[in-house]
Design an enzyme around this catalytic site. Structure first.
Site, PDB file in Angstrom:
ATOM      1  N   HIS A 592       1.077  -1.201  -0.127  1.00 15.22           N
ATOM      2  CA  HIS A 592       0.119   0.122   0.345  1.00 15.22           C
ATOM      3  C   HIS A 592       1.267   0.919  -0.171  1.00 15.22           C
ATOM      4  O   HIS A 592       1.982   0.841   0.394  1.00 15.22           O
ATOM      5  CB  HIS A 592      -0.570   0.911   1.421  1.00 15.22           C
ATOM      6  CG  HIS A 592      -0.274   0.064   2.693  1.00 15.22           C
ATOM      7  ND1 HIS A 592       0.366   1.874   2.769  1.00 15.22           N
ATOM      8  CD2 HIS A 592      -0.309  -0.354   3.842  1.00 15.22           C
ATOM      9  CE1 HIS A 592       0.347   1.367   4.203  1.00 15.22           C
ATOM     10  NE2 HIS A 592       0.697   0.342   4.479  1.00 15.22           N
ATOM     11  N   CYS A 593       0.428   2.510  -0.658  1.00 15.14           N
ATOM     12  CA  CYS A 593       0.576   3.434  -0.583  1.00 15.14           C
ATOM     13  C   CYS A 593       0.069   4.578   0.410  1.00 15.14           C
ATOM     14  O   CYS A 593      -0.565   4.042   1.326  1.00 15.14           O
ATOM     15  CB  CYS A 593       0.911   4.037  -1.756  1.00 15.14           C
ATOM     16  SG  CYS A 593       0.373   4.013  -3.478  1.00 15.14           S
ATOM     17  N   SER A 594      -0.584   5.458  -0.178  1.00 13.32           N
ATOM     18  CA  SER A 594      -2.099   6.180   0.153  1.00 13.32           C
ATOM     19  C   SER A 594      -3.386   5.904  -0.161  1.00 13.32           C
ATOM     20  O   SER A 594      -4.174   5.206   0.347  1.00 13.32           O
ATOM     21  CB  SER A 594      -1.626   7.796  -0.029  1.00 13.32           C
ATOM     22  OG  SER A 594      -2.652   8.467   1.255  1.00 13.32           O
TER      23      SER A 594
END
Length: 675
Positions: A592-594
C-alpha cells in the site's frame, strides 16, 4: 566573508528581503535564530533571485543535510581529517572563462570500502561551503569535474555518484554549470547511460563525457591542473589550510541545526512558506522547466489536481442518480463520457489462463526491449501509457459505492473492483460488513500474489488487521510515509516504537523490534487474535525514499528494497515450514501507499517484471501494467511511474550481469519517432 549588499541590484535586494522575512518568520515559530543576510543571498543567488524556488531549495537543502549527516564538521579529527587528506576532492584556485569555480573529484583516490557515503559527502560539502563564501562563485556557479583517469571498478560507487549529482543540482545553494566526466572507462559507460536517464532533463544537458584533450573545450588550459592537461600545479594542502582558516566554526553558515526539522519528511518549512507567499499575492511557479526539487513542483501540482478532482467528483455525483456506471477517477470519467460508454466491461473469460501460461505474444527479450525503448523514446512511452489509461475500466464498483462503505474509502474516486476485492469474514453476507478498500493482484505465474490496498484510515485499522489475519499475511510493504508535505497519507496503524503495543478491534499488535536502514525501515510485529489467543509474526517493511506523485531519482534503492522484500518472504516461509499448505511463494504480500494505485502499482509492476525476467529472460511491462489495472483500477498513476519501471528493469539487468552494455542515445530527444 565578503559583504553581499554592495553586489546586489535594488531588485535583488528586495527579493532577498522577501525571502529572509518568510524564512525567519518560520524559524521564529520554531524558536530558532534568524537566518543571516549573507546566507539568504546564497540561496537566492542559486535560484536567480526567484523567491519560490529559493524557498524550495532552502527546505530540501536542510532535509538533505540531516539525512546524510552533513551538519557538523570536524576537519581536524577522524574520520573527516583523513578524508580531506586523500585529496580526492578539491577546489582549484582558478576559474573558468565565465568566472565559475572549478571543483575536482578524483575517482582513483576513492575506495568505497574505506570511506562511507557520509564521510565522503562531508569532505565534499565542507569544502564547497568554503568555496561558496566567494561572491564570484555564488553568482557564476561551479564546474564539477569527475576525473576517472586511472580509476578501476573498485573505485566506483554508483549510489554515491547519484547522491553527488542530486546534491549539487537540487539540494545545494550553488549553480551547477557543468559536470565534466573525464576519461570514463568502458565499464562506467553502461551504468551511466541508465543513471543519466533518471536525472532531470535540464541537468542532463549539462553533463559531458570527455577525454583529456576535449576538456580544454570547456575549461581553459590555464585554469586546469597538470594532471588534466593544464599548466597549474595542484596544491591541495594549501587549499585545506585555507578551509581551516575560513570555516573555523566547523558548521559553516548554511545549516543552522537549531532550525532543522525533526523529521526529514515533515515538509513544514516549504508548506508554510508557500502559504505565506500566496497570502502576499505571489503567483505559484510557472509550468516551465525549473531547478527546484520535484517535491515542490509536485506539491503545487497536487494542490491543483486535488481541487480539479473534487470538482469532477461532484459532477459525477450529480449524474449518479440517472446514470449507473463504474466510479472512475476524474479524467477517466470525462473520457468515458466522450466515448459514449455507459455499461461496464466484464472481465475477460481467458484472463486466468493467460496469467498461468506466463507468456504472451508481446513478451520481449532484453535485446527487443532495448530496441523498443529506443524506438519509442520517453515521449513514446508517455503515449503508450496514455493509451493504457484511456481504455475502458473492466469491472464495476457497486459495493465500494454503497452508502455504508463510502466512509471506508480514503479517496472518493479511488475505489476497488467488485470482481477482485478482498472480502472480510463476517457471520452474515452483508456487503457493508465485509468491505475493505483492497484488491487481490496477481504476480508472475502466481494468483493473488499481492493485496493492493489504500493506506489504512483510523476507522479501518481493525478491518486492516482482520484482513492481515484472515489472509495469513506474513509481510506488509508500505511505500509512503504517514505524513508527507504536512498532509496525512496513511494512519499510524501499527505501534511505531520498539516494545510498544496497540489494540484494534479483536487484535493486539506488539512491536518486537525496529531496524532502520537508509531507504527503508523494517519492523517485527507480533499479531495476536484476542478471541483465540493465537499469535503470528508479521514483518512491516516501509520504503521511505520514494517521493509522492513522482519517482525516485534512481532505481537502485527500489531494486534493493525489492530484493529485501523477497528475501523476507522466503525467510518467513521457512519459519512456517510444513504449516504452510498454499502456493510455494507464500500468502499474499500486502502493498500500500496512500491511495494504493500509484507507488503501489509501480512496486508490484517492478517486482512482477523482475520475476518474469529471472524466470524466462523476457519482459512485458505493458502487459504487466494492464493485468494489474484489471484487478486494481488506475494502478500506475502517472506516466513517469510507467517510464520508471522500464528504466529500472534495465538497471536491474545491468546490475545482475544480464546486460553488458546498453545504448539508449536519443531516448530523450524531442525529435524521436514517438512525435
Amino acid at each position: 566573508m565578503e559583504d553581499m549588499a554592495s553586489h546586489l541590484t535594488s531588485r535583488e535586494e528586495q527579493a532577498v528581503k522577501e525571502f529572509i522575512e518568510t524564512v525567519n518568520d518560520l524559524r521564529l515559530r520554531r524558536n530558532a535564530g534568524p537566518l543571516s543576510w549573507n546566507t539568504a543571498v546564497k540561496f537566492m543567488m542559486a535560484r536567480k533571485f526567484d523567491v519560490h524556488r529559493a524557498l524550495a531549495l532552502y527546505e530540501v537543502h536542510e532535509i538533505t543535510r540531516v539525512r546524510e549527516g552533513l551538519i557538523r564538521f570536524d576537519p581536524i579529527n577522524e574520520p573527516l581529517k583523513s578524508e580531506l587528506e586523500t585529496g580526492k576532492f578539491t577546489v582549484l584556485p582558478t576559474r573558468d572563462s565565465t568566472g565559475a569555480a572549478i571543483a575536482i573529484f578524483t575517482a582513483n583516490k576513492h575506495f568505497p570500502i574505506a570511506s562511507s557515503h557520509q564521510v565522503t559527502l562531508q569532505g565534499l560539502v565542507y569544502q564547497l561551503d568554503v568555496s561558496l563564501h566567494s561572491v564570484d562563485t555564488q553568482r557564476c556557479g561551479i564546474i564539477f569535474i569527475y576525473n576517472m583517469i586511472g580509476s578501476k571498478y573498485v573505485n566506483f560507487d554508483y549510489e554515491l555518484c547519484q547522491k553527488i549529482l542530486s546534491l549539487l543540482k537540487g539540494a545545494y545553494p550553488a549553480r551547477l554549470k557543468k559536470v565534466l566526466i573525464v576519461a570514463a572507462p568502458l565499464w562506467f559507460k553502461a551504468p551511466f547511460k541508465i543513471l543519466r536517464l533518471f536525472v532531470r532533463e535540464k541537468l542532463r544537458e549539462r553533463v559531458f563525457m570527455v577525454n583529456v584533450p576535449q576538456l580544454s573545450l570547456h575549461v581553459p588550459i590555464a585554469s586546469l591542473p597538470r594532471e588534466l592537461g593544464g599548466i597549474i600545479p595542484l596544491d591541495h594542502n594549501a587549499w585545506i589550510l585555507h578551509c581551516l582558516k575560513s570555516n573555523t566554526n566547523c558548521n559553516g553558515d548554511l545549516c543552522d541545526i537549531s532550525s532543522l526539522p525533526t523529521s526529514p519528511s515533515s515538509g513544514m518549512i516549504l508548506y508554510q512558506a508557500y502559504e505565506v507567499l500566496m497570502q502576499n499575492g505571489n503567483s505559484p511557479l510557472s509550468d516551465g522547466e525549473t531547478d527546484e526539487p520535484e517535491d515542490f513542483t509536485s506539491f503545487v501540482h497536487e494542490k491543483h489536481n486535488s481541487e480539479k478532482r473534487e470538482k469532477e467528483v461532484e459532477v459525477l455525483k450529480q449524474k449518479q442518480d440517472t446514470v449507473q456506471s463504474p466510479c472512475l477517477s476524474g479524467p477517466d470519467i470525462l473520457l468515458e463520457e466522450r466515448n459514449g460508454i455507459n455499461d461496464p466491461i466484464l472481465p475477460s473469460a481467458n484472463y486466468e489462463e493467460d496469467l498461468l501460461e506466463g507468456g504472451t505474444k508481446t513478451d520481449m527479450t532484453l535485446e527487443e526491449f532495448i530496441q523498443h525503448l529506443c524506438k519509442l523514446g520517453r515521449k513514446g512511452l508517455y503515449e503508450e501509457y496514455a493509451d493504457i489509461k484511456s481504455k475502458s475500466l473492466e469491472g464495476t464498483f457497486n459495493i465500494a459505492r454503497l452508502k455504508h462503505n463510502q466512509p471506508k474509502n480514503r479517496y472518493s474516486d479511488v475505489l476497488c473492483y467488485d470482481h477482485s476485492r478482498v472480502k472480510l469474514m463476517f457471520p452474515s453476507d452483508d456487503p457493508s460488513q465485509d468491505y475493505i478498500n483492497a484488491n487481490y493482484v496477481d504476480g508472475f505465474q502466481q494468483k493473488n500474489a499481492f493485496i493492493s490496498t489504500q493506506g489504512p484510515l483510523p476507522k479501518t485499522f481493525p478491518d486492516f488487521w482482520q484482513m492481515v489475519w484472515e489472509q495469513e499475511v506474513l509481510l506488509i510493504v508500505m511505500t509512503t510515509r504517514t505524513i508527507e508535505r504536512s498532509r496525512a497519507k496513511c494512519g499510524q496503524y501499527w505501534p511505531k516504537q520498539k516494545e510498544s503495543s496497540a489494540e484494534y478491534g479483536e487484535f493486539h499488535i506488539f512491536n518486537n523490534g525496529v531496524e532502520h536502514f537508509k531507504d527503508y525501515v523494517v519492523t517485527q510485529l507480533v499479531l495476536t487474535n484476542l478471541k483465540t489467543d493465537i499469535s503470528r509474526v508479521v514483518v512491516h517493511m516501509q520504503f521511505i525514499s520514494w517521493p509522492d506523485y513522482g519517482v525516485p531519482h534512481s532505481a537502485l534503492a527500489m531494486l534493493t528494497f525489492c530484493d529485501k522484500v523477497r528475501e523476507q518472504q522466503v525467510q518467513a516461509l521457512q519459519v512456517l515450514g510444513s504449516e504452510w499448505k498454499g502456493h510455494p511463494l507464500g500468502p499474499p504480500i500486502i502493498v500500500h501507499c496512500s491511495a494504493g494505485i500509484g507507488r503501489t502499482g509501480t512496486f508490484i509492476t517492478l517486482d512482477s517484471s523482475i520475476q518474469q525476467l529471472e524466470a524466462t529472460g523476457t519482459i512485458n511491462v505493458r502487459g504487466t501494467v494492464e493485468r494489474i489495472r484489471f484487478q486494481r483500477a488506475h494502478s500506475i498513476q502517472m506516466p513517469d511511474q510507467y517510464v520508471f519501471c522500464h528504466l529500472a528493469l534495465l538497471e536491474y539487468a545491468l546490475s545482475r550481469g544480464l546486460l553488458q552494455d546498453v545504448d539508449l542515445s536519443g531516448f530523450d530527444d524531442s525529435d524521436s519517432e514517438s512525435e
